[in-house]
Design an enzyme around this catalytic site. Structure first.
Site, PDB file in Angstrom:
ATOM      1  N   HIS A 122       0.819  -1.209   0.000  1.00 29.58           N
ATOM      2  CA  HIS A 122       0.000   0.000   0.000  1.00 29.58           C
ATOM      3  C   HIS A 122       0.860   1.270   0.000  1.00 29.58           C
ATOM      4  O   HIS A 122       1.971   1.292   0.526  1.00 29.58           O
ATOM      5  CB  HIS A 122      -0.942   0.001   1.210  1.00 29.58           C
ATOM      6  CG  HIS A 122      -0.239  -0.077   2.525  1.00 29.58           C
ATOM      7  ND1 HIS A 122       0.211   1.025   3.205  1.00 29.58           N
ATOM      8  CD2 HIS A 122       0.087  -1.142   3.295  1.00 29.58           C
ATOM      9  CE1 HIS A 122       0.774   0.671   4.335  1.00 29.58           C
ATOM     10  NE2 HIS A 122       0.725  -0.654   4.412  1.00 29.58           N
ATOM     11  N   ASP A 123       0.344   2.309  -0.632  1.00 29.88           N
ATOM     12  CA  ASP A 123       0.974   3.638  -0.648  1.00 29.88           C
ATOM     13  C   ASP A 123       2.371   3.606  -1.271  1.00 29.88           C
ATOM     14  O   ASP A 123       3.251   4.379  -0.882  1.00 29.88           O
ATOM     15  CB  ASP A 123       1.048   4.216   0.775  1.00 29.88           C
ATOM     16  CG  ASP A 123      -0.315   4.302   1.433  1.00 29.88           C
ATOM     17  OD1 ASP A 123      -1.113   5.148   1.010  1.00 29.88           O
ATOM     18  OD2 ASP A 123      -0.594   3.504   2.363  1.00 29.88           O
ATOM     19  N   GLY A 140       4.900  -1.531   2.167  1.00 28.82           N
ATOM     20  CA  GLY A 140       4.162  -0.281   2.138  1.00 28.82           C
ATOM     21  C   GLY A 140       5.041   0.951   2.268  1.00 28.82           C
ATOM     22  O   GLY A 140       6.100   0.919   2.889  1.00 28.82           O
TER      23      GLY A 140
END
Length: 222
Positions: A122-123, A140
């Protein structure tokens, strides 16, 4: 457009021109597929996910599902996943969207190749012309620069950055940033040299290579 009769396309999904959706694929209601995308079979795409034109996705890839983050649960708001054009995602590739506690969006550029079992957390921000080979993982909040190569089973720790044209050898465990043009390997990974072959393939002149070598000697090998 060709959609196999076993595929499930939820209301609200947008499919571009000449898209091919293979057997048993599932496309969520907020997904947008660009023109000429091809999903082979058993591909599942969900969330606020946009994929650019001319991407090809192989069986059992899973894109846009809630991130693997202990702070999130099934009711947590999900961020966005934005994938560019001409990307190839092989079997079992997983890419997660952004999260409210991160930048909110996972971004992937153009002309990338993600081989079997590669994972983008994520991100994360991935540039263009990146290669992630089998089992390579970007945790992430990481960033992967243009034309970087992550060898098999590479692990990039959270918040680390991989610079442009860096080459991470198979099995490298990266707990720190990898500077541009670096050859990096080991556990824990260390800089071993300049990615001369990668620079040449990318069109850099011998003078460019010499400048980078001098900079590395000054910065890392004194």
């Amino acid at each position: 457009m060709h959609v196999h009769p076993t595929a499930i396309i939820h209301d609200g999904a947008h499919l571009g021109a000449d898209v091919t959706i293979g057997p048993y694929c599932i496309i969520g209601p907020r997904v947008r597929l660009g023109d000429r995308c091809r999903l082979h079979a058993h591909v599942v795409i969900d969330g606020d996910t946009h994929i650019g034109p001319d991407c090809e996705i192989w069986p059992y890839a899973a894109l846009g599902h809630i991130a693997q983050d202990k702070k999130l649960d099934s009711d947590s708001p999900m961020g966005m996943l934005r994938i560019g054009a001409h990307n190839k995602m092989r079997e079992y590739v997983t890419i997660h969207p952004g999260t409210p506690k991160g930048i909110g969006t996972t971004r992937v550029g153009d002309h990338n190749m993600f081989l079997v079992g590669a994972h983008i957390g994520h991100d994360v921000e991935v540039g263009s012309h990146v290669v992630m080979t089998n089992g390579a993982m970007a945790a992430g909040h990481t960033s992967i620069g243009d034309r970087a190569v992550l060898g098999a089973m590479v692990g990039v720790h959270q918040f680390c950055r991989v610079g442009k044209l860096a080459m991470l050898a198979a099995g490298a465990m990266l707990p720190k940033d990898a500077p541009p043009f670096a050859m990096v390997h080991g556990d824990r990974a260390r800089i071993r040299g300049v990615n001369v072959i990668g620079m040449r393939r990318a069109g850099h002149s011998p003078e460019d290579v010499a400048i980078v070598k001098r900079a590395y000697r000054a910065l890392f090998w004194r």
